[in-house]
Design a protein around this motif. Structure first.
Motif, PDB file in Angstrom:
ATOM      1  N   TYR A  31       0.928  -1.109  -0.184  1.00 29.05           N
ATOM      2  CA  TYR A  31      -0.024   0.001  -0.078  1.00 29.05           C
ATOM      3  C   TYR A  31       0.983   1.197  -0.062  1.00 29.05           C
ATOM      4  O   TYR A  31       2.055   1.264   0.685  1.00 29.05           O
ATOM      5  N   GLU A  41      -5.961   0.586   8.164  1.00 32.35           N
ATOM      6  CA  GLU A  41      -5.600   0.800   9.602  1.00 32.35           C
ATOM      7  C   GLU A  41      -4.988   2.251   9.851  1.00 32.35           C
ATOM      8  O   GLU A  41      -4.104   2.445  10.863  1.00 32.35           O
ATOM      9  N   GLU A  58     -11.262  -2.161  -1.861  1.00 33.14           N
ATOM     10  CA  GLU A  58     -12.586  -2.693  -1.336  1.00 33.14           C
ATOM     11  C   GLU A  58     -13.637  -1.693  -1.607  1.00 33.14           C
ATOM     12  O   GLU A  58     -14.336  -1.361  -0.617  1.00 33.14           O
ATOM     13  N   TYR A 105       0.499  -7.450  13.761  1.00 34.74           N
ATOM     14  CA  TYR A 105      -0.415  -8.090  13.120  1.00 34.74           C
ATOM     15  C   TYR A 105      -0.375  -9.555  13.455  1.00 34.74           C
ATOM     16  O   TYR A 105      -1.469 -10.528  12.693  1.00 34.74           O
TER      17      TYR A 105
HETATM   18  C1  GAL Z   1      -9.496  -5.105   4.420  1.00 31.08           C
HETATM   19  C2  GAL Z   1      -8.703  -3.574   4.098  1.00 31.08           C
HETATM   20  C3  GAL Z   1      -7.315  -3.562   4.344  1.00 31.08           C
HETATM   21  C4  GAL Z   1      -7.100  -3.741   6.063  1.00 31.08           C
HETATM   22  C5  GAL Z   1      -7.825  -5.074   6.487  1.00 31.08           C
HETATM   23  C6  GAL Z   1      -7.818  -5.397   7.848  1.00 31.08           C
HETATM   24  O1  GAL Z   1     -10.527  -5.198   4.295  1.00 31.08           O
HETATM   25  O2  GAL Z   1      -8.717  -3.774   2.594  1.00 31.08           O
HETATM   26  O3  GAL Z   1      -7.029  -2.446   3.943  1.00 31.08           O
HETATM   27  O4  GAL Z   1      -7.883  -2.546   6.573  1.00 31.08           O
HETATM   28  O5  GAL Z   1      -9.048  -5.148   5.899  1.00 31.08           O
HETATM   29  O6  GAL Z   1      -6.615  -5.495   8.375  1.00 31.08           O
END
Ligand code: GAL
Length: 998
Positions: free
Chosen positions: A89, A135, A193, A356
């Motif tokens: 990203y 996030e 998304e 994460y």
């Molecule tokens: C996805 C989104 C990501 C991130 C992830 C959760 O839906 O595209 O950018 O937010 O969820 O970590």
């Protein structure tokens, strides 16, 4: 975050009525993609330069590791485990914090990142947004977008116009690094998304999509464009009015309940993806741009260690193999390395760490078993091209004798794959099963033939194979899973593995029937039998000895290694390290912690890697036949080479002597960071909060002037307000509602009298401070001072909700006996607001505290006249004090020593909030009342391991009686000797007097 479609909230949302819709050209359908033929595709997979590739990718955000000198380290670790791609990203907010000024230098320069990806041998899927979610604060939208009228992520001139500069600039950077320019970029994802909208908004808006796509295509972006739907709606596919080249969807099937790491949701396993994909994207490769690799965590939640347990190696086995079963050949794991929300870059829900629970820890370490598990999976794809061509079918019970096991076949005219799992994917029991495989020459075979059954222990899934080619050798079937194989001039080596306490069977065609068992006890734990059908079966049991292995030589030159999975974890097929090499080397070896590269040079083999203990090395294939020299990280190793060519050596490890300065013995200096409380404080340089209308159209202001920080250009860190009024003598109480985002806190003073604090609550964006006002003399002048912790902006997930515009600042206040307008407000955040002072550390790193405005959090602050005092001395009154000290580090060269600062989370001596600065970088926001984070890793490169460092800590005591932090200390993680080399320090400009600082 995965929401379902939401209904319009009763928030008085402004619909996009007064904004102008952008005219859109009809979609020119992949016109630009066709201008390049380096990246093409069919319904099964991508082709790069004409060759089918499994795009096995991991997500890594360069901006979450602000040390360009470490990017290659992480990329090599990704590559070493078999990945051939990374997805990134790009965070617009960090690059265009000031509208119209795209700044991507220093730590924000992506060129070194692309160079490092190429050097490591990783393709790149670029995901520049402009919306990314992720996030991060604003979901990557710069705070100033809150002043753009109309709904964001819709096709208005205002919104699209606001993105123009960023897209133009970032496209240049990406385009330069496309494969057509010899760069690593092979795919581009736009938007993120793009799928959820309030009623009343088009979803999807093809005009919007075409506008965004047009913006990218109008630049030199020529690689295929993909999307990532949150769920398989098929809104935008190759066939819709606004299209993508390749359709993709995301998946986070286990969710984020890291509180309960053993508990997998009942309906978590996707079983309908193949059927839906066949409907909506039948002619593009099955693409999952984001598949769960861990989980995010919010303030007050369980923390990432738990996410690593929930999303562990068993999760990877079951869920990832389920994706391979449906044919996912463009597959990206979100995240493979999470990193750090340093410098306020995170969204308001999250805390500083973005570990994460991923395969690689925030401290760049590889000790999670899930790292090794994926290494086994990823390497399989390097040697199993048939898997990319195989046709996919629905899962079925027909291939086994036990309904508790479900098998999904993937078949070609010859090679077949059988992906087996528990029918109830959550089952933790051991389930025996027999499997029927198809073969060309021997028809259907029911396996095992020499034992009763195979077994699926705990949560697991296996890729069994039949008619599997290994160079010019032929495996008729194998219940054990393939890790890798290589064909050399004089031999072929196949490495398969299975879990402890499993029984396996593998059959090879007879040739001269010459079998030798080189490891294992015939009749005890391995047996080899020829059948009448002219093939030979090797059957073996795996013990729970982690180093258990059997080795059989067949046909005099075919070596089959049958490993306990734990033994396989120690095997590597390292890359060559030669730039632009997207494959692996020919070397297969057992080593310890990490093998970065293996390079053959004539009769010398150079290994580069990291060890955390004295480590035996065993090279089973790929060493020169007459090896003359073997090096590890440049030093020569003694070695032996057997008749079969196996090379053995030992890498010695000596733990370094690590001396860290005792933090409580440093010469700490301190300064009051709330001079605003003193009677003669002059706030004339502050911004007048005088906007009678808010440029933020989310909902009307409730105060006589806007007290929204974003309206005045302040989007990060602490925000301070000063409210001047003339008393009428009748004051009795005051109530104020600051909104700083989740877990925010605020404190309020009248002149120098503390009135109270809102301590904050996880998940709650605003709170109220209600205070009694002492008797004031009629006509006397007074001032309220409010400090509010700005936790970051909301993301902007649902179109029309426009949550980015959810303001930070004072929502409302009530001062009985006074009109709202009796108070004249001043506001400040970081010095300069959007014209931020520190161009090196970026637009979000510093907030509005006095010490931050002055730049005192940087090295070499003018501490000469400051008092002595350390953070753990405590403060006897509410307020904010800044403490700073310098220290030298002298960590032995050649070692990776991850260091962290650890606070004590005990707040029994008063509630406080703290910010940690290391060499001017904000590297920790500590809110002990919320948790869960109290340990803050500092990357080498931010921390100078071989020289001077400056640490700074703001302590904000929020309660009457002040606060006394109980402790602050070092925490050292696992130490490794590393072949990575020296790490270049990130720039850390020193304090200089700031013009206009107040
Ligand atoms: C996805 C989104 C990501 C991130 C992830 C959760 O839906 O595209 O950018 O937010 O969820 O970590």
């Amino acid at each position: 975050m995965l929401f379902s479609k939401l209904q319009v909230l009763a928030l008085g949302l402004t619909l996009a009525s007064e904004v102008t819709a952008r005219a859109v050209d009809v979609d020119t359908e992949s016109m630009y993609s066709r201008q390049q033929d380096l990246v093409t595709w069919d319904d099964h997979s991508l082709f790069v330069r004409g060759e089918r590739v499994m795009v096995f990718s991991g997500e890594f955000h360069p901006f979450r590791l602000p040390v360009p000198g470490l990017w290659l380290d992480v990329l090599q670790k990704i590559k070493a485990s078999g990945y051939n791609c990374i997805s990134i990203y790009i965070d617009w907010f960090l690059l265009e914090g000031e509208p119209g000024e795209f700044r991507a230098e220093g730590i924000f320069d992506l060129q070194p990142f692309f160079d490092a990806a190429k050097q490591a041998g990783l393709y790149v899927l670029a995901r520049p947004g402009p919306y990314i979610n992720a996030e991060v604060s604003g979901g990557g939208f710069p705070g100033w977008l809150s002043r753009v009228p109309g709904a964001l992520r819709t096709n208005t001139d205002e919104f699209i116009g606001a993105t123009d500069n960023y897209i133009k600039e970032i496209s240049k950077v990406i385009a330069k690094n496309q494969i057509s320019n010899e760069g690593p970029v092979i795919l581009l994802q736009i938007e993120n998304e793009y799928q959820h909208a309030l009623d009343g908004y088009d979803m999807p808006s093809y005009d919007y999509w075409n506008s965004v796509k047009g913006q990218f295509r109008d630049t030199d972006i020529a690689v295929p464009i993909i999307n990532n739907e949150a769920h398989q709606y098929g809104y935008i596919t190759a066939h819709t009015p606004a299209s993508v080249d390749i359709y993709g969807h995301d998946g986070y099937p286990l969710g984020f309940d890291c509180e309960n790491p053993q508990s997998w949701p009942e309906d978590g396993l996707p079983t309908d993806w193949l059927a839906i994909n066949n409907e909506i994207a039948p002619d593009t490769p099955y693409t999952i741009p984001e598949f769960q690799g861990g989980g995010f965590q919010h303030w007050g939640q369980a923390g990432f260690a738990n996410c690593a347990l929930l999303l562990n190696m068993e999760f990877e086995r079951v869920l990832y193999k389920n994706n391979y079963a449906v044919g996912a050949t463009i597959f990206n794991i979100y995240m493979i390395y999470g990193g750090t929300n340093w410098g306020n870059l995170g969204g308001h829900m999250g805390f500083t760490s973005y570990d994460y629970g991923a395969q690689i820890t925030e401290e760049r370490q590889l000790w999670r078993e899930k790292y090794s598990e994926v290494k086994l999976q990823a390497n399989f794809f390097h040697v199993s091209p048939a898997f990319l061509e195989a046709d996919r079918f629905n899962s079925s019970l027909q291939f086994t004798d036990n309904d508790a096991i479900t098998v999904t076949p993937a078949t070609t005219n010859s090679t077949n794959f059988y992906i087996a799992r528990h029918t109830d994917y959550r089952n933790t029991e051991s389930v025996p099963y027999r499997l029927t495989v198809k073969t060309v020459d021997h028809g259907e075979i029911d396996i095992p033939q020499l034992g009763d059954s195979l077994v699926m222990n705990r949560r697991d899934s296996k890729i069994h194979v039949s008619d599997y080619p290994v160079g010019d050798k032929h495996v008729i079937y194998s219940s054990a899973e393939v890790f890798t194989w290589k064909k050399y001039d004089d031999k072929t080596i196949l490495v398969v593995y299975g879990g402890p306490d499993e029984h396996h069977e593998l059959a090879v065609a007879n040739d001269d029937s010459d079998f030798s068992i080189l490891a294992g006890s015939e009749g005890e734990n391995i047996s080899v039998q020829s059948t009448k059908d002219d093939y030979t079966i090797i059957s073996w049991d795996i013990s729970d000895d982690p180093e258990d292995r059997k080795v059989v030589r067949v046909h005099s030159d075919f070596y089959i290694y049958m490993l306990n999975r734990n033994e396989a974890y120690n095997f590597w097929v390292p890359p060559t390290g030669a730039g632009s090499d997207y494959g692996t080397s020919d070397v297969i070896l057992k080593a310890g912690y990490l093998m970065r590269t293996a390079q053959v040079d004539g009769t010398t083999l150079h290994l580069v890697g990291d060890v955390n203990a004295t480590t035996p090395i065993e090279i089973i294939g790929g060493a020169p036949a007459e090896l003359e020299a073997l090096t590890f990280n440049g030093r020569s190793l003694q070695f032996t080479q057997s008749n079969f060519g196996v090379v053995k050596a030992t890498v010695d490890f000596e733990a370094p002597d690590i001396k860290l300065p005792c933090l409580s013995h440093l010469q700490w200096k301190k300064i009051d960071s709330l001079p605003e409380l003193s009677g003669d404080y002059d706030d004339s340089a502050w911004v007048d909060a005088n906007l009678e209308e808010s440029p933020n159209d989310r909902y009307p202001i409730k105060t006589h002037v806007s007290l929204r920080a974003g309206d005045y250009g302040f989007h990060t860190g602490s925000v301070l307000f000063r409210g001047h009024f003339t008393a009428n003598g009748k004051e009795s109480s005051f109530e104020i509602e600051p909104q700083g985002g989740s877990a925010s806190g605020s404190s309020l003073w009248l002149d120098d009298t503390f009135l109270g604090s809102y301590l904050g609550e996880a998940g709650v964006v605003n709170g109220t401070i209600t205070a009694d006002i002492p008797a004031l003399e009629d006509g006397s002048e007074h001032v309220f001072t409010l400090v509010m912790d700005h936790m970051g902006l909301h993301d902007n997930y649902v179109v029309g909700e426009d949550m980015l515009k959810d303001p930070r600042g004072i929502q409302t206040y009530d001062f009985p006996g006074h009109k709202s307008s009796d108070i004249a407000w001043k506001i400040t955040g970081n010095l300069g607001g959007e014209q931020y002072a520190d161009k090196v550390r970026g637009p979000l790193n510093e907030g509005g505290l006095f010490v931050e405005r002055q730049g005192f959090h940087q090295p070499s602050a003018p501490t000469g006249a400051w008092d002595e005092g350390k953070p753990t001395d405590g403060m006897s009154e509410p307020g904010i004090t800044y403490y700073t000290a310098t220290f030298d580090l002298d960590i032995s060269e050649g070692y990776d020593v991850p260091l962290a600062f650890k606070f004590d989370d005990d707040v029994s001596d008063g509630v406080y909030r703290a910010q940690l600065y290391v060499n001017g970088y904000q590297y920790g926001k500590f809110v002990p009342l919320m948790g869960p984070q109290y340990r803050f890793p500092i990357h080498e490169g931010i921390l100078n391991h071989h020289g001077e460092n400056t640490i700074g800590i703001t302590i904000w005591a929020q309660e009457r009686g002040g606060a006394k932090p109980k402790g602050l200390g070092w925490d050292v993680s696992m130490v490794t000797e590393t072949g990575f080399g020296q790490i270049e320090l990130s720039p850390a400009p020193r304090w200089e007097e700031r013009e206009g600082a107040y």
